[in-house]
Design an enzyme around this catalytic site. Structure first.
Site, PDB file in Angstrom:
ATOM      1  N   GLY A 120      50.437   0.510  63.190  1.00  0.00           N
ATOM      2  CA  GLY A 120      49.804   0.912  64.662  1.00  0.00           C
ATOM      3  C   GLY A 120      49.972   1.836  64.978  1.00  0.00           C
ATOM      4  O   GLY A 120      49.593   2.512  66.266  1.00  0.00           O
ATOM      5  N   CYS A 121      49.655   3.156  63.629  1.00  0.00           N
ATOM      6  CA  CYS A 121      50.419   4.262  64.268  1.00  0.00           C
ATOM      7  C   CYS A 121      49.493   5.299  63.356  1.00  0.00           C
ATOM      8  O   CYS A 121      49.945   5.061  62.203  1.00  0.00           O
ATOM      9  CB  CYS A 121      51.568   4.744  63.935  1.00  0.00           C
ATOM     10  SG  CYS A 121      52.003   6.581  64.741  1.00  0.00           S
ATOM     11  N   GLY A 122      48.714   6.397  64.047  1.00  0.00           N
ATOM     12  CA  GLY A 122      47.541   7.069  62.864  1.00  0.00           C
ATOM     13  C   GLY A 122      48.320   8.496  62.702  1.00  0.00           C
ATOM     14  O   GLY A 122      48.399   9.423  61.987  1.00  0.00           O
TER      15      GLY A 122
END
Length: 269
Positions: A120-122
């Site tokens: 969920g985190c780039g």
């Protein structure tokens, strides 16, 4: 190792990226029953350049060659697809590895990431805050995106989501021509991973990113705008509104944003 493209739509990726799980459902009348669901896989994927470790991302194990190429381009680790000599993805203990071979003389930009990147985190693992809000490239718009094209793309998108038909829990990024026809899509538990995979597919199939637009089943976050700008994608259509930062960066890059709403398709920029 190869950069050659593969068939863009493959229903066989769906079972490979899901696993069955039995749950218990309670109905409105109080009765219960067992249900069999397909649950999306989420595994560590190690990204390497010339066999040197760079980052570990959490991702859905499908279209991993596309993911590797797209990650390298969207994160501006390499300046262009021609800098990549080949890519190979392979299973390893507890996950997968993608090894990206660079042509002689090409040095990967940016230091390796310190920790793993969650699905969920780039941004997870970026050590320098300057790397978070990096300058965006200017994108050239060769056509004007119209409302019917965006609507057509959103209506067609479910037919290009074989994984989501099984597990109902992955995002999709679809490549659409100017008329809104969806040509192919990539899926992942992470929205930014899905876009990386799509960017990689465009590069491997030698499709000009400026010739169409991307439709996504997610909100429009700023890292999606950064990746679209890096790839030269002129329009980004999402099912939820952009954040203020995404809107700001899109304006700086010259990227047009389109958002589905109850009132219709809303355009920004």
């Amino acid at each position: 190792m190869s950069l050659l493209g593969r068939p863009p739509e493959r229903d066989d990726v769906a079972p490979a990226a899901s696993r069955p799980a039995t749950g218990l459902v309670t109905r409105a009348d109080g009765s219960t029953a067992e249900v069999l669901w397909q649950i999306a896989e989420e595994v560590p994927v190690a990204l390497m350049f010339n066999s040197e470790p760079f980052a570990v991302m959490m991702a859905t194990p499908a279209d991993l060659e596309d993911f590797g190429v797209g990650f390298a381009l969207a994160e501006r680790i390499v300046p262009e697809a021609a800098a990549i000599a080949g890519v190979i993805a392979m299973p390893v203990d507890n996950g997968f590895c993608i090894d990206i071979a660079l042509r002689e003389g090409v040095i990967p930009r940016a230091a390796r990431r310190a920790i793993e990147g969650r699905s969920g985190c780039g941004l997870c693992g970026v050590e320098d805050i300057a790397e978070v809000l990096r300058p965006v490239r200017q994108v050239t718009r060769g056509f004007a995106l119209a409302e019917p094209a965006v609507r057509r793309a959103f209506e067609a998108l479910p037919a290009h989501q074989p994984m989501n038909r099984l597990n109902h829990s992955v995002h999709a990024a679809a490549w659409c021509d100017a008329s809104g026809q969806v040509h192919f899509a990539r899926e992942d538990v992470g929205r930014h991973n899905a876009l990386d995979k799509l960017i990689g597919a465009l590069a491997r199939q030698k499709i000009d990113p400026a010739s169409g637009f991307v439709a996504m089943t997610s909100r429009c976050s700023f890292e999606l705008v950064q990746k679209a700008a890096a790839a030269g994608i002129p329009y980004l259509a999402t099912i939820s509104a952009p954040t203020a930062l995404a809107l700001k960066l899109a304006g700086e890059a010259g990227i047009g944003l389109a958002v589905a709403s109850r009132e219709g398709i809303v355009f920004f920029g």
